[in-house]
Structure formats: structure tokens, C-alpha cells
Write an enzyme that holds these catalytic residues in place. Structure first.
Site, PDB file in Angstrom:
ATOM      1  N   HIS A   1      54.909  45.335 -13.893  1.00  0.00           N
ATOM      2  CA  HIS A   1      54.676  45.268 -15.343  1.00  0.00           C
ATOM      3  C   HIS A   1      55.323  44.026 -15.955  1.00  0.00           C
ATOM      4  O   HIS A   1      56.197  43.384 -15.365  1.00  0.00           O
ATOM      5  CB  HIS A   1      55.218  46.531 -16.022  1.00  0.00           C
TER       6      HIS A   1
ATOM      7  N   GLU B   1      58.796  55.101 -11.680  1.00  0.00           N
ATOM      8  CA  GLU B   1      59.995  54.449 -11.166  1.00  0.00           C
ATOM      9  C   GLU B   1      61.022  55.470 -10.677  1.00  0.00           C
ATOM     10  O   GLU B   1      60.957  56.658 -11.026  1.00  0.00           O
ATOM     11  CB  GLU B   1      60.603  53.573 -12.270  1.00  0.00           C
TER      12      GLU B   1
END
Length: 283
Positions: A83, A157
């Protein structure tokens, strides 16, 4: 690889091999030259399904490790993307699985650069983490495409417990031993008997299976740094102790190809040319 040559002499000879590919199969030509100069030639065909191994070398069985342990319907290409710059990246905070860190304006511009850099690439699907900073990046990169954008929990994550949200400086000061282990020996970092990085290895393998068994042959994956490290390492057969042996920048691009046995070949790692120019990738 077994290959039998028909000799015209009982005298010991030195075999030579040549390979060529026909429309549906690989053929192997083996020639033997005897000490008196006589030459014998034999040919053998290799099934097409065996010719799809990594690098096209069907006899390299065992040279790499299958991430799926099951055959795939076809070879696959997977483009991995981290990202864009997030608010907690800027503040040097430990992010983990928290959803409070959001994509910054700079991060959005980085994602737009990725969209342009990948504009010549055809993808069957985009898989993304549902956590905000990755989700927003994926939506920008995928803008204008009709193929599906799918959010997978296996791309979230790593969960870093009470360290999430703390600045690195504060975590180092308040929990020096724990922080040191996280930075220097992450595979042994644990809280209440839970090992986030070891767990992440299992999660990464699950993510690979979800992606590789999906319909299609060419995929884009948008997610986070730690899970990307785990995905790269698991595809290459590396253990959790190698967690910090690879690094991925914000909007860095990595590319893997997989053969029908689910064996990975790393084509490129952490490409960032598009971050500094109008580079458009041609894979």
C-alpha cells in the site's frame, strides 16, 4: 532425466542431448558418438504437462518447493504491491493489524503512479487486504477496471498487540526487551505465548492458496509489508527466521510466476522505478 541412446558399437561413448519444443510437446534428441566415430540417435517425447515446470526445465523436479502441494489448473503470475504511504508511516508508529492508520495524500499519489505503471498489464482479479490503507490503495490502482476486486482476511497485517499505535521511539523506551526482539529476532517475538510472525507464515500460505486456486492466470495483490514479507519468504521456502531478509517499500512491486506444480519463481522484487518517473512496466 532418463534418456536411452541406441549405440551401434559396444565401445564406450559420450552422450549428447538436444532439446526442442514442438506445438504440443517437448522432444529430446540424444546422440552418442563411439570411439570409432559412429553416431547413433534416438528421440523421446515428453508430455506437455511436464514441460510447464519453472523455466520450462521439466527435469528439475525438487529444485523448488510447491506452495500449494496440489497441482494448479494452469501456470499463474502474481503481482504483489504494498500500500501507499500511510498516516502512521509518516508518524513512525507501529501499525500491525490496526485500522486507524489511513492512506495519506502522498500515499494516494503513489497508488495513482502504480495504476499508471501497471496500465499495460492485464489482470483477471485484484485481491486486497480489507484494512483501510491497503483497501484505499487497491481501489485507486484498480480504478477503471471491470474485473473483480476481492478483499481477503488472509491478507491482513500481523497483529502486534499493545505495540500497535505506539511510536517506535516510545515502544523502544517502554518495552525495551520486547521491542528489541521484534526488531532483531522477530520469529521469537511473542506476547502471552503467541508468536505473530510464526502465525503469519501460516496465514501467508493460506493467502497463496486462496489466490492461486482462484479462476484466472494473472492476479494483482495489494497488502501490507509484514504479510508481503511472509508471502515472499514462504513462496521461496524461507523460514520465519528470514523475516527481515527482504524489504518492500510503499507501493513497491514484486512479481512471481508459478508453474502447474505450484512452484514459485521470483521475477522481480520491490520495483520502484514508477515512483520516480512515468515508467510503465512490461512484464
Amino acid at each position: 532425466m532418463g534418456c536411452t541412446a541406441i549405440a551401434v558399437s559396444a565401445t564406450p561413448c559420450i552422450p549428447q542431448r538436444r532439446f526442442w519444443r514442438s506445438r504440443n510437446k517437448i522432444r529430446v534428441r540424444c546422440s552418442s558418438v563411439s570411439s570409432n566415430g559412429d553416431v547413433s540417435v534416438s528421440t523421446a517425447s515428453v508430455p506437455e504437462e511436464l514441460s510447464s515446470m519453472t523455466g520450462g526445465a521439466y527435469d528439475f523436479k525438487g529444485a523448488t518447493t510447491s506452495i500449494t502441494n496440489e497441482p494448479l489448473s494452469s501456470s499463474k503470475r502474481v503481482t504483489l504491491l504494498r500500500h501507499g504511504l500511510s498516516s502512521w508511516n509518516v508518524e513512525s508508529r507501529i501499525q500491525g493489524s490496526s485500522n486507524q492508520s489511513v492512506l495519506t495524500d502522498t500515499g494516494a499519489e503513489q497508488a495513482e503512479r502504480c495504476r499508471k505503471a501497471l496500465s499495460n498489464q492485464s489482470f483477471d482479479c485484484c485481491f486486497s487486504s480489507p484494512i483501510s490503507r491497503a483497501k484505499s490503495s487497491a481501489e485507486i490502482v484498480w480504478d477503471g477496471r471491470e474485473e473483480p476486486l476481492v478483499f481477503l482476511d488472509t491478507l491482513k497485517e500481523a497483529h502486534l498487540f499493545f505495540l500497535e499505535g505506539m511510536t517506535n521511539a516510545d515502544a523502544r523506551k517502554k518495552y525495551p526487551e520486547l521491542y528489541y526482539t521484534w526488531r532483531e529476532d522477530p520469529s521469537n517475538f511473542h506476547v502471552n505465548g503467541m508468536y505473530p510472525i510464526r502465525k503469519l507464515w501460516g496465514t501467508a500460505k493460506e493467502a497463496w492458496r486462496e489466490i492461486l486456486f482462484a479462476p484466472g492466470e494473472n492476479f494483482l495483490v495489494v497488502t501490507h509489508k509484514s504479510i508481503l514479507r511472509a508471502m515472499i519468504c514462504t513462496a521461496l521456502g524461507l523460514a520465519p527466521e528470514r523475516f527481515r531478509s527482504v524489504d518492500v517499500n510503499n507501493c513497491g512491486i514484486s512479481v512471481f510466476t508459478f508453474n502447474k506444480r505450484g512452484e514459485a519463481m521470483l521475477q522481480s522484487l520491490n520495483m520502484t522505478a514508477h515512483m520516480y518517473s512515468d515508467h510503465v512496466y512490461q512484464f
